[in-house]
Write a protein that holds these residues in place. Sequence first.
Motif, PDB file in Angstrom:
ATOM      1  N   GLU A 161       9.753  31.959 163.963  1.00 23.58           N
ATOM      2  CA  GLU A 161       9.553  31.663 165.405  1.00 23.58           C
ATOM      3  C   GLU A 161       8.357  30.478 165.353  1.00 23.58           C
ATOM      4  N   GLN A 162       7.188  30.660 164.799  1.00 20.48           N
ATOM      5  CA  GLN A 162       5.832  29.934 164.998  1.00 20.48           C
ATOM      6  C   GLN A 162       6.462  28.448 164.283  1.00 20.48           C
ATOM      7  N   ILE A 163       7.113  28.702 163.067  1.00 24.52           N
ATOM      8  CA  ILE A 163       7.510  27.272 162.437  1.00 24.52           C
ATOM      9  C   ILE A 163       8.306  26.497 163.430  1.00 24.52           C
ATOM     10  N   ALA A 164       9.482  27.343 163.810  1.00 24.97           N
ATOM     11  CA  ALA A 164      10.421  26.718 164.760  1.00 24.97           C
ATOM     12  C   ALA A 164       9.724  26.005 165.950  1.00 24.97           C
ATOM     13  N   ALA A 165       8.830  26.664 166.749  1.00 24.67           N
ATOM     14  CA  ALA A 165       7.896  26.161 167.836  1.00 24.67           C
ATOM     15  C   ALA A 165       7.503  24.716 167.356  1.00 24.67           C
ATOM     16  N   THR A 173       4.458  19.289 165.737  1.00 23.22           N
ATOM     17  CA  THR A 173       3.208  19.584 165.189  1.00 23.22           C
ATOM     18  C   THR A 173       3.225  20.414 163.709  1.00 23.22           C
ATOM     19  N   TYR A 174       4.353  20.802 163.463  1.00 19.96           N
ATOM     20  CA  TYR A 174       4.480  21.453 162.052  1.00 19.96           C
ATOM     21  C   TYR A 174       4.867  20.351 160.951  1.00 19.96           C
ATOM     22  N   GLN A 175       3.700  20.718 159.943  1.00 18.15           N
ATOM     23  CA  GLN A 175       3.680  19.522 158.778  1.00 18.15           C
ATOM     24  C   GLN A 175       4.489  20.326 157.809  1.00 18.15           C
ATOM     25  N   VAL A 176       5.526  19.780 157.199  1.00 14.28           N
ATOM     26  CA  VAL A 176       6.279  20.261 156.117  1.00 14.28           C
ATOM     27  C   VAL A 176       5.328  20.444 154.912  1.00 14.28           C
ATOM     28  N   ARG A 177       5.089  21.321 153.979  1.00 13.38           N
ATOM     29  CA  ARG A 177       4.566  21.234 152.924  1.00 13.38           C
ATOM     30  C   ARG A 177       4.983  20.511 151.746  1.00 13.38           C
ATOM     31  N   ARG A 178       4.447  19.515 151.389  1.00 15.60           N
ATOM     32  CA  ARG A 178       4.918  18.880 150.122  1.00 15.60           C
ATOM     33  C   ARG A 178       4.060  18.745 149.038  1.00 15.60           C
ATOM     34  N   THR A 179       4.218  19.042 147.812  1.00 15.65           N
ATOM     35  CA  THR A 179       3.484  18.830 146.767  1.00 15.65           C
ATOM     36  C   THR A 179       4.004  17.933 145.624  1.00 15.65           C
ATOM     37  N   ARG A 223      14.151  21.031 160.373  1.00 20.19           N
ATOM     38  CA  ARG A 223      14.987  20.093 160.750  1.00 20.19           C
ATOM     39  C   ARG A 223      15.476  19.377 159.452  1.00 20.19           C
ATOM     40  N   LEU A 224      16.758  19.102 158.851  1.00 19.54           N
ATOM     41  CA  LEU A 224      16.805  18.293 157.888  1.00 19.54           C
ATOM     42  C   LEU A 224      17.138  16.847 158.363  1.00 19.54           C
ATOM     43  N   PHE A 225      17.530  16.667 159.643  1.00 22.29           N
ATOM     44  CA  PHE A 225      18.219  15.389 160.019  1.00 22.29           C
ATOM     45  C   PHE A 225      17.533  15.344 161.451  1.00 22.29           C
ATOM     46  N   ASN A 226      16.575  14.506 161.999  1.00 18.48           N
ATOM     47  CA  ASN A 226      16.429  14.055 163.354  1.00 18.48           C
ATOM     48  C   ASN A 226      16.288  12.793 163.493  1.00 18.48           C
ATOM     49  N   PRO A 227      17.356  12.282 164.389  1.00 14.86           N
ATOM     50  CA  PRO A 227      17.318  10.869 164.425  1.00 14.86           C
ATOM     51  C   PRO A 227      15.905  10.504 165.254  1.00 14.86           C
ATOM     52  N   ASP A 228      15.468  11.111 165.966  1.00 16.05           N
ATOM     53  CA  ASP A 228      14.412  10.932 166.916  1.00 16.05           C
ATOM     54  C   ASP A 228      12.927  10.791 166.010  1.00 16.05           C
TER      55      ASP A 228
END
Lengths: 251, 337
Positions: A224-228, A234-240, A195-200
């Motif tokens: 599906e896994q990432i979407a859930a 709980t999903y951590q976006v990978r940043r390097t 999600r690029l934008f989540n106001p919550d």
Amino acid sequence: MKEVTLKYIPSGDSAFIIKAGDVISEEVNLVVRKLLARFEEENIPGVTDFIPSYNELMVCYDPVTVDYRQLLGIFKKCAADLGAMTLPDAGVVHVPVLYGGEEGPDLHYVAEYNGLAEEDVIRIHSSADCLVYMLGFTPGFCYLGGMDKRIATPRQETPRLKIPAGSVGIAGEQTGIYPMESPGGWQLIGLTPLRLFNPDSKPEFLFNAGDYIRFYPIDKDEFEQIAAGVADGTYQVRRTQKIDNGDGNRT
Amino acid sequence: MATVIVHKAGLLTMVQDRGRFGYQRYGMPVSGAMDVFSLELANLLVGNDPGDACLEATISGPELEFTGSTWIAITGAVWDPHLNGQGIPMNTAVDVRPGDRLGFRGLRSGCRTYIAFAGGIAVPSVMDSQSTYLRAGIGGFQGRGLIQGDELPLGTYNALLPGNELPPGEATDLLPSDGLTLGKAKRKPRRTKIPEGLIPEYKHEQTIRVISGPEVHYFELAGLRSFLSTEYTVTTKSDRMGYRLSGEPIKHKEGMTNIISAGISLGTVQVPGDGQPIILMADRQTSGGYARIANVITADFTLLAQMRPGDEIRFTETTLDRARLFCTDRHRVIFGI
């Protein structure tokens, strides 16, 4: 960094722009981002918003509480020591994409238009780091640079009425992601579960100007896994970190 | 907690405060009241902070029932508002009691009405603002305009502070609003009526003052002459995002229509290739790619926001220094009353 001449131009009585150049280039954009970083350190009273773009920084202010001339004085003083400033390493945000199929209905067309196989389009699209020059147009939409010209494809002649949020598309020599469901004419090659934008959530936006985006292909199960994980937080976006931030100062 | 029951929503009635600041760099529009001056007046009358949330009603008025006692004030577009069928004045603090019904008839001039409630409106703040941004469905009451049957929670105000006059009502209204971030009416309103001279006249033809924009040099002299000496009509394709105007096409210099996408500020006047100007309003996108010929000054926004499709605008140029004077003078007058 080369000495740059900044132009200060009023945009009404509640904003002004600082122009760093007249072209779209990483160098000019870097000056814009440095200006933003420098001014933010200062926490200048009366300033309500900054809008960085390709070659300008717009500064919005409250005309009741601050005077333009005073403000200009502060900004010019801050900008004077810009040459010595280095930005921290740019971040790379890794964006998973389910390419083709229903999620990317135009992948086939993009491949055909460029005389490539679909796998080539995916490989080329996911091999370059794209600089987020600026955000605008709709909340969370990134203007990206750095897409390989070999997969450039003109927009659709008739825009679609409804494009789902997260759609990854190509328009001319640009690639981009739709942050919200909207109409549009981009050639859709895939879908990201992010999600690029989540106001919550905090922060509300996935990308900052100056970040790089690295797309990588995923399959339906991973999607599906990432979407859930995105849905339940709980999903951590990978940043390097990107080693060379375009500053010429390798760190 | 007092609420407002929506019996009729009107064409477009929603929660707006002064706006959502600090997120434009992410492409998030400011939103907020179109006519901030009227919003501030309404809030001042009921003792709120000037930028607090009000209802903004466009062209048609809502019909509302109160379940508790509070103070309200109506500003902006000129109507004959009534409470239980009895006429009540505009630009005046009016006390309302449980069961009272507010309605509007006979829109005489203007386009947008503001209804302030003492203590504000108790909807959650999204990204530091209670403003509704319809396109993303965020803020305000469930991210949308009001519809029939909605029950809008009002903020409580601290009726126990010295000097706060109480409309007779339920005992619960006497409780101080401890721990509430909403409901900021902490003081007795300085004045319960705005002197008539302070309210601008909303006319079908208005002169709107502008400052020249960053791309004024993108236009032919003849184009600038058209812009500053002929009338432009507000078209039906005008909304909270922007007013599309129609009139004598404004001529660009050859090939100088587009710019590299860049920031847009409140009141920026863009001119696309067809030469028909667009004024960017409260829900404006944060960036755009058309040449920016000029910018409407802050002080004239209250006039502009009250214009309707079919109304005519004549632009006239002013300077940044004068624009600031108009702005601070008005501010002094409002806050000094």
